[in-house]
Scaffold this motif. Structure first.
Motif, PDB file in Angstrom:
ATOM      1  N   ASP A 142      31.182  63.253  41.242  1.00 62.25           N
ATOM      2  CA  ASP A 142      32.328  63.740  42.007  1.00 62.25           C
ATOM      3  C   ASP A 142      33.078  62.601  42.681  1.00 62.25           C
ATOM      4  OD1 ASP A 142      31.520  66.336  41.392  1.00 62.25           O
ATOM      5  OD2 ASP A 142      30.350  66.552  43.231  1.00 62.25           O
ATOM      6  N   VAL A 143      32.327  61.655  43.264  1.00 62.32           N
ATOM      7  CA  VAL A 143      32.909  60.557  44.031  1.00 62.32           C
ATOM      8  C   VAL A 143      32.112  59.288  43.746  1.00 62.32           C
ATOM      9  CG1 VAL A 143      33.304  59.619  46.357  1.00 62.32           C
ATOM     10  CG2 VAL A 143      33.794  62.028  45.891  1.00 62.32           C
ATOM     11  N   LEU A 144      32.806  58.172  43.596  1.00 59.12           N
ATOM     12  CA  LEU A 144      32.161  56.870  43.513  1.00 59.12           C
ATOM     13  C   LEU A 144      32.465  56.086  44.787  1.00 59.12           C
ATOM     14  CD1 LEU A 144      32.842  55.665  39.843  1.00 59.12           C
ATOM     15  CD2 LEU A 144      31.017  57.135  40.716  1.00 59.12           C
ATOM     16  N   VAL A 145      31.426  55.457  45.346  1.00 59.90           N
ATOM     17  CA  VAL A 145      31.619  54.530  46.461  1.00 59.90           C
ATOM     18  C   VAL A 145      31.361  53.142  45.899  1.00 59.90           C
ATOM     19  CG1 VAL A 145      30.961  53.876  48.797  1.00 59.90           C
ATOM     20  CG2 VAL A 145      30.825  56.276  48.102  1.00 59.90           C
ATOM     21  N   ALA A 146      32.445  52.391  45.735  1.00 63.65           N
ATOM     22  CA  ALA A 146      32.360  51.070  45.114  1.00 63.65           C
ATOM     23  C   ALA A 146      32.300  49.998  46.185  1.00 63.65           C
ATOM     24  CB  ALA A 146      33.569  50.841  44.210  1.00 63.65           C
ATOM     25  N   GLU A 147      31.447  49.025  45.974  1.00 62.98           N
ATOM     26  CA  GLU A 147      31.326  47.895  46.891  1.00 62.98           C
ATOM     27  C   GLU A 147      32.034  46.690  46.285  1.00 62.98           C
ATOM     28  OE1 GLU A 147      27.921  44.826  48.551  1.00 62.98           O
ATOM     29  OE2 GLU A 147      27.301  46.850  47.957  1.00 62.98           O
ATOM     30  N   GLY A 148      32.887  46.060  47.071  1.00 62.26           N
ATOM     31  CA  GLY A 148      33.544  44.850  46.619  1.00 62.26           C
ATOM     32  C   GLY A 148      32.614  43.661  46.700  1.00 62.26           C
ATOM     33  N   ALA A 149      33.178  42.470  46.470  1.00 62.75           N
ATOM     34  CA  ALA A 149      32.394  41.240  46.531  1.00 62.75           C
ATOM     35  C   ALA A 149      33.189  40.194  47.292  1.00 62.75           C
ATOM     36  CB  ALA A 149      32.068  40.739  45.130  1.00 62.75           C
ATOM     37  N   GLY A 150      32.520  39.495  48.209  1.00 68.44           N
ATOM     38  CA  GLY A 150      33.221  38.485  48.990  1.00 68.44           C
ATOM     39  C   GLY A 150      34.380  39.103  49.729  1.00 68.44           C
ATOM     40  N   SER A 151      35.576  38.558  49.553  1.00 70.21           N
ATOM     41  CA  SER A 151      36.790  39.068  50.189  1.00 70.21           C
ATOM     42  C   SER A 151      37.847  39.352  49.141  1.00 70.21           C
ATOM     43  CB  SER A 151      37.326  38.040  51.194  1.00 70.21           C
ATOM     44  OG  SER A 151      38.665  38.319  51.542  1.00 70.21           O
ATOM     45  N   PRO A 152      38.637  40.414  49.300  1.00 70.53           N
ATOM     46  CA  PRO A 152      39.727  40.670  48.353  1.00 70.53           C
ATOM     47  C   PRO A 152      40.885  39.692  48.507  1.00 70.53           C
ATOM     48  CG  PRO A 152      39.801  42.256  50.141  1.00 70.53           C
ATOM     49  CD  PRO A 152      38.533  41.473  50.320  1.00 70.53           C
ATOM     50  N   ALA A 153      40.875  38.890  49.584  1.00 73.81           N
ATOM     51  CA  ALA A 153      41.969  37.958  49.847  1.00 73.81           C
ATOM     52  C   ALA A 153      41.700  36.554  49.320  1.00 73.81           C
ATOM     53  CB  ALA A 153      42.261  37.911  51.347  1.00 73.81           C
ATOM     54  N   GLU A 154      40.774  36.424  48.367  1.00 72.36           N
ATOM     55  CA  GLU A 154      40.573  35.127  47.704  1.00 72.36           C
ATOM     56  C   GLU A 154      41.704  34.966  46.688  1.00 72.36           C
ATOM     57  OE1 GLU A 154      38.453  33.327  48.988  1.00 72.36           O
ATOM     58  OE2 GLU A 154      36.880  34.586  49.833  1.00 72.36           O
ATOM     59  N   ILE A 155      42.872  34.561  47.181  1.00 72.79           N
ATOM     60  CA  ILE A 155      44.083  34.598  46.355  1.00 72.79           C
ATOM     61  C   ILE A 155      44.025  33.628  45.181  1.00 72.79           C
ATOM     62  CG2 ILE A 155      45.548  35.511  48.173  1.00 72.79           C
ATOM     63  CD1 ILE A 155      46.417  32.689  48.834  1.00 72.79           C
ATOM     64  N   ASN A 156      43.162  32.609  45.259  1.00 73.12           N
ATOM     65  CA  ASN A 156      43.013  31.700  44.125  1.00 73.12           C
ATOM     66  C   ASN A 156      42.318  32.362  42.942  1.00 73.12           C
ATOM     67  OD1 ASN A 156      40.752  31.704  45.955  1.00 73.12           O
ATOM     68  ND2 ASN A 156      39.830  30.088  44.716  1.00 73.12           N
ATOM     69  N   LEU A 157      41.627  33.477  43.186  1.00 74.65           N
ATOM     70  CA  LEU A 157      40.883  34.159  42.123  1.00 74.65           C
ATOM     71  C   LEU A 157      41.504  35.506  41.742  1.00 74.65           C
ATOM     72  CD1 LEU A 157      37.245  33.570  43.489  1.00 74.65           C
ATOM     73  CD2 LEU A 157      38.471  32.217  41.769  1.00 74.65           C
ATOM     74  N   ARG A 158      42.622  35.870  42.377  1.00 70.60           N
ATOM     75  CA  ARG A 158      43.162  37.224  42.195  1.00 70.60           C
ATOM     76  C   ARG A 158      43.555  37.527  40.747  1.00 70.60           C
ATOM     77  NH1 ARG A 158      43.960  41.358  40.832  1.00 70.60           N
ATOM     78  NH2 ARG A 158      45.172  43.089  41.741  1.00 70.60           N
TER      79      ARG A 158
END
Length: 505
Positions: A142-158
């Motif tokens: 019904d629902v997924l709870v996804a965990e990110g990694a590090g920070s989403p603001a690593e703009i060099n890796l976006r």
């Protein structure tokens, strides 16, 4: 900065991405708490992490029934969600072997190495598999709870990101950003995380969760009000600091001892290897009353220990050399000479043998070899084929079980007896079975045999359940769980303010 995943937005699934201002901000804790809180509401919920970089892993069963390897954190989150752990919950696991190279596990099985030199090409292949796994899970829960990694603001890796905003864009999934206030600067970190993102990414950032708060909430409230006013996004709550919250750890950032109360405690020294893996093996010892579990990095730290534990490692030969460079080899040998017990687990066990060789270059340069500590009559030879097992058996008169994840092949000589996939001689024990100490009967038998530590009645699985319930209780009390569940189902609010576009170009 876009990644081409936006076309899937029209097929948005019910899910929520838990991102963080930094590594170790509390993403795993919040994800675990929401998995249990949603499950309590009768929601069929599953955890997900597109890519985990950790040497703490676990064996589960894949859809074909074969043993498969996933990150330990996602395995625990699946238990919190009351779901069966499976490879799709952590389709990409990177196990660092050095600063520049990691062993890749794809959908539970070995997939070669990824290095800094082939990072971009490697990630394109991994991204497709990770998003396919997400889509498969989304069709079954019904629902997924996804965990990110590090920070989403690593703009060099976006550009190549498929774990944070790349995943959110793929699924049209709303995002909450977790910040650790105990580190300081949480308001700047939260604002800056949003402001550095491109407009399409900012559209999915729905709000914030503050983690590890201590003190008077009245003093924090003005800052939260200002953050909401300036960003136009909601603070969904503030989780307090609670020392009882420790879970099976994802990585070595929070590697600490488990201290017992009282001065008469028996001291367990766990050698803190540079490339330590699966150090959750000692979590069960930390729950035993009367045991003081500390991490040791020098000879002094093991000198007065009642029990020494050599844990697993991602690089047996390199960590064996480190052990010798610090004089820990002599200290451990002296510990055994004095009749005190020693336990080696997986790579730690392999170090206790006569020789360790790596002819194919699985963990070191091809043809590498070294003498072990010579405390057990065994030899280890590394091969490319990886062993994944969920073994069961008996040792010290008690039932035992665990899981195996290793490349090394161990041969036991006549001077030692078999012991849990490893060997034993006198008070020196070596096992290839991770997790064996989580079994209450075996742990009691081992501690009684080695330390004269009588049965305590501690039940490890029940203790883990209590920790997950405590997490959910705190989430229910301090977070707006109903609003977060609605967010997962309905998506991010429309027309969220755009921040800091002088930076996000």
């Amino acid at each position: 900065m876009g990644d081409g995943h936006g076309a899937a937005e029209e097929a948005r699934v019910s899910g929520l991405l838990v991102a963080g201002t930094t590594s170790d901000a509390g993403k795993s804790v919040v994800t675990t708490a929401l998995c249990r809180a949603f499950a309590r509401r009768g929601v069929r919920v599953a955890p997900y992490k597109a890519q985990n970089m950790s040497n703490n892993s676990m064996v589960c069963h894949g859809p074909d029934g074969r043993p498969a390897e996933i990150g330990r954190a996602q395995w625990v989150q699946a238990l919190a969600a009351r779901a069966v752990p499976e490879p799709a919950m952590n389709p990409v696991l990177l196990k660092p072997g050095s600063d520049r190279r990691s062993h890749a596990v794809l959908m539970g099985h070995s997939a070669g190495d990824v290095s800094s030199s082939n990072w971009e090409n490697g990630r394109r292949h991994l991204a497709g598999a990770a998003h396919a796994a997400f889509d498969d899970l989304a069709g079954r829960y019904d629902v997924l709870v996804a965990e990110g990694a590090g920070s989403p603001a690593e703009i060099n890796l976006r550009a190549g990101d498929y774990v944070n905003m790349g995943l959110a864009r793929h699924a049209g999934m709303p995002v909450v950003v977790v910040g650790d206030i105990d580190r300081g600067g949480v308001f700047a970190a939260m604002y800056g995380t949003v402001a550095l993102l491109e407009p399409a990414d900012q559209d999915l950032i729905a709000g914030f969760v503050v983690n590890k708060f201590r003190g008077d909430h009245g003093l924090l409230r003005p800052g939260l009000d200002d953050l909401e006013r300036i960003t136009g996004r909601r603070v969904f709550g503030t989780l307090p600091w609670d020392p009882g919250l420790w879970l099976d750890s994802e990585d070595a950032l929070d590697l600490e001892g488990r201290r017992a109360d009282g001065e008469a405690a028996l001291r367990v020294a766990v050698v803190r290897l540079p490339r330590v893996s699966n150090f959750t093996d000692v979590d069960a010892l930390g729950l035993e009353p009367g045991l003081d579990v500390v991490f040791a990095s020098g000879p002094r730290d093991v000198a007065d220990a009642d029990l020494v534990v050599l844990p697993g490692t991602r690089s047996t030969l390199a960590d064996l050399a480190w052990l010798r460079s610090r004089g820990l080899d002599a200290a451990i040998t002296e510990h055994v000479r004095r009749g005190r017990p020693l336990l080696g687990i997986c790579g730690g066990f392999q170090m206790l043998g006569r020789t360790v060789t790596d002819p194919e270059g699985v963990e070191a340069a091809p043809g590498s070899s070294a003498e072990g500590l010579g405390l057990l009559d065994v030899r280890t030879d590394f091969t490319a084929e990886k062993t994944l097992r969920l073994p069961e058996g008996e040792a010290l008169g008690a039932p035992a079980s665990g899981y195996e994840i290793h490349h090394g092949r161990v041969t036991v000589g006549a001077g030692a007896e078999e012991f849990l996939g490893g060997a034993r001689s006198g008070n020196v024990f070596g096992t290839m079975w991770h997790g064996s100490l989580e079994g209450d009967a075996f742990r009691a038998a081992f501690l009684d045999r080695t330390l004269g530590h009588g049965p305590s009645g501690t039940e490890f699985a029940a203790a883990r359940e209590r920790r997950m319930d405590l997490l959910a209780d705190l989430a229910e009390r301090y977070l707006d769980v109903d609003a977060l569940l609605e967010l997962a189902r309905e998506g991010a609010p429309a027309e969220l303010p755009l921040l800091g576009q002088e930076f996000a170009r």
